[in-house]
Write a protein that holds these residues in place. Structure first.
Motif, PDB file in Angstrom:
ATOM      1  N   SER A   1      -6.496  -2.824   5.989  1.00 32.48           N
ATOM      2  CA  SER A   1      -7.680  -3.800   6.074  1.00 32.48           C
ATOM      3  C   SER A   1      -7.124  -5.203   5.249  1.00 32.48           C
ATOM      4  O   SER A   1      -6.977  -4.889   3.844  1.00 32.48           O
TER       5      SER A   1
ATOM      6  N   ALA B   1      -7.719  -5.330  10.884  1.00 33.73           N
ATOM      7  CA  ALA B   1      -7.615  -4.116  10.904  1.00 33.73           C
ATOM      8  C   ALA B   1      -7.115  -3.524  12.425  1.00 33.73           C
ATOM      9  O   ALA B   1      -7.706  -4.056  13.361  1.00 33.73           O
TER      10      ALA B   1
ATOM     11  N   PRO C   1       2.369   4.280   8.642  1.00 31.56           N
ATOM     12  CA  PRO C   1       1.021   4.741   8.422  1.00 31.56           C
ATOM     13  C   PRO C   1       0.210   3.831   7.850  1.00 31.56           C
ATOM     14  O   PRO C   1      -0.796   3.929   7.938  1.00 31.56           O
ATOM     15  N   ALA C   2       0.667   3.325   6.781  1.00 34.96           N
ATOM     16  CA  ALA C   2      -0.217   2.476   6.008  1.00 34.96           C
ATOM     17  C   ALA C   2      -0.703   1.141   7.093  1.00 34.96           C
ATOM     18  O   ALA C   2      -1.675   0.807   6.478  1.00 34.96           O
TER      19      ALA C   2
ATOM     20  N   ASP D   1      -7.171  -0.495  15.696  1.00 39.29           N
ATOM     21  CA  ASP D   1      -7.400   0.379  16.489  1.00 39.29           C
ATOM     22  C   ASP D   1      -6.249   1.625  16.668  1.00 39.29           C
ATOM     23  O   ASP D   1      -5.210   1.253  16.100  1.00 39.29           O
ATOM     24  N   ASP D   2      -6.575   2.532  17.061  1.00 37.83           N
ATOM     25  CA  ASP D   2      -5.543   3.666  17.466  1.00 37.83           C
ATOM     26  C   ASP D   2      -4.477   3.235  18.406  1.00 37.83           C
ATOM     27  O   ASP D   2      -3.321   3.797  18.475  1.00 37.83           O
TER      28      ASP D   2
ATOM     29  N   LYS E   1      -1.065   1.379   9.910  1.00 34.43           N
ATOM     30  CA  LYS E   1      -1.929   1.800  10.883  1.00 34.43           C
ATOM     31  C   LYS E   1      -3.573   1.625  10.199  1.00 34.43           C
ATOM     32  O   LYS E   1      -4.631   1.615  10.969  1.00 34.43           O
ATOM     33  N   LYS E   2      -3.728   1.966   8.800  1.00 35.93           N
ATOM     34  CA  LYS E   2      -5.015   1.905   8.142  1.00 35.93           C
ATOM     35  C   LYS E   2      -4.999   0.887   7.369  1.00 35.93           C
ATOM     36  O   LYS E   2      -6.033   0.694   6.659  1.00 35.93           O
TER      37      LYS E   2
ATOM     38  N   ASP F   1       1.030  -1.350  -0.036  1.00 35.80           N
ATOM     39  CA  ASP F   1      -0.059  -0.037  -0.045  1.00 35.80           C
ATOM     40  C   ASP F   1       0.864   1.317   0.047  1.00 35.80           C
ATOM     41  O   ASP F   1       0.521   2.464  -0.791  1.00 35.80           O
TER      42      ASP F   1
END
Length: 380
Positions: free
Chosen positions: A342, A351, A336-337, A353-354, A339-340, A325
């Motif tokens: 899926s 996936a 960063p990818a 969470d924070d 963290k997001k 990604d």
């Protein structure tokens, strides 16, 4: 002289070829206990990681416009915190691009500080201690539900389904064993009513003799004994429960909820007398993907999965997906990818969470019938 002139360009060509090859290789660290009482689980984890890497390489993944090859650097932490931090530093020094592991909470948590300081993303396939993702490290992730959910779910099942009124608790004093036992006890307390914890006992993760603590527990006549620890201790404990005539079911978390427990417990594994929960679980259409993985694993290694290998497999695939990604294997660029991310994995949707915890983590309740681990239900 003429001969030397011809050799110089050849040497340079070989050097450039080597550099290009190194750039195209993405090395990922994997850590698990490959020695000691939990070695059978560690090897299962290693197999899951190898299987994911082999499949990724067979597909021919491209990242940043280049075809890449994934490579594993496997390390043994022997379920020992000191050894765990030593191999963590070794992997940081080796400049791996990511970490899959560790297996035990007691090694994962101290090692996570080292990875965080180096900025290297870490995905644990099995660490359930809540503290792991509560330290504020942006690099820490897990693909399983934590002890709060695991202990609480087992406590609820003990009260509502098994109608227990008297419960004894034993833990092995490791970070995992102590943590899951404490969460179970919290769940029992929250249930209220007439349920009592009538005894609390402690052992260690290398113990083999439980006669003293089981004799003490027997006198309290509990309906259930909850054990916080791994299968290497739970198996012999079941044997001694039978020998001492302890009339109670044994409950526990994913550490003892393994395919190896029947072998370790022998004739102590009475029909339906063990109830345990495994972090993770799939239902409906997702079951086919999990069973396909089980069949591929059996074909590749000529043995059944033990416990965490599907989660290790998903952890590797998740890390690779984040790299794709981001179109980069550099930790700072793909974090960063991650963290997001899926991903529909073999253990369910991945996936985060924070905090780095798995969103909507499931648990599966099991018992043992006919000497086989048998699924009862999946709880979300």
């Amino acid at each position: 002289m003429q001969c030397k002139t011809k050799l110089i360009p050849l040497a340079l060509a070989l050097a450039f070829a080597g550099a290009a090859s190194a750039q195209d290789t993405i090395r990922i660290g994997h850590v698990a206990p490959l020695s000691g009482p939990n070695a059978h689980l560690g090897k299962d984890n290693e197999n899951g990681a190898k299987m994911a890497v082999d499949e990724l390489n067979a597909k021919g993944i491209t990242i940043g416009g280049k075809k890449v090859k994934f490579e594993l650097q496997n390390e043994d932490d022997a379920s020992d915190p000191k050894q765990g931090t030593a191999v963590a530093q070794k992997l940081v020094d080796a400049k791996v691009k990511g970490i899959i592991g560790h297996l035990n909470s007691g090694t994962t948590v101290p090692a996570s500080r080292i990875y965080a300081q180096a900025g290297i993303p870490q995905i644990s396939p099995s660490t359930t201690l809540p503290a792991y993702t509560r330290q504020g490290y942006k690099t820490a992730f897990r693909v399983v539900a934590d002890d709060g959910k695991l202990g609480g779910t087992l406590a609820k099942y003990a009260v509502q389904n098994l109608k227990a009124t008297k419960i004894a608790v034993i833990d092995d004093r490791t970070a995992y064993g102590k943590g899951v036992a404490e969460e179970f006890a919290k769940g029992i307390k929250a249930a209220g009513g007439s349920v009592q914890i009538v005894d609390k006992q402690f052992t260690n993760d290398k113990a083999t003799d439980f006669s003293a603590i089981l004799t003490s527990i027997k006198s309290k006549k509990p309906d259930i004994i909850f054990y916080g620890g791994m299968d290497a201790v739970a198996g012999p404990m079941l044997k001694q429960m039978k020998a001492l005539g302890v009339q109670a079911k044994l409950m526990g978390g994913d550490g003892m909820c393994t395919e190896a427990l029947p072998r370790l417990a022998g004739d102590g594994l009475l029909e339906g007398n063990v109830v345990c929960a495994e972090a993770g679980g799939v239902t409906g259409a997702q079951e086919k993907a999990f069973e396909d993985f089980r069949a591929r694993y059996k074909k590749k290694y000529n043995q059944d999965i033990q416990l965490y290998s599907p989660y290790v497999y998903d952890a590797v695939m998740t890390m690779a997906k984040a790299m794709q990604d981001a179109q980069s294997a550099e930790p700072a660029k793909y974090l960063p990818a991650l963290k997001k991310v899926s991903l529909q994995g073999v253990t369910g949707n991945i996936a985060f969470d924070d905090k780095g915890d798995l969103k909507d983590g499931a648990l599966t309740l099991f018992t043992y019938k006919g000497g086989k681990k048998t699924k009862m239900e999946v709880v979300h």
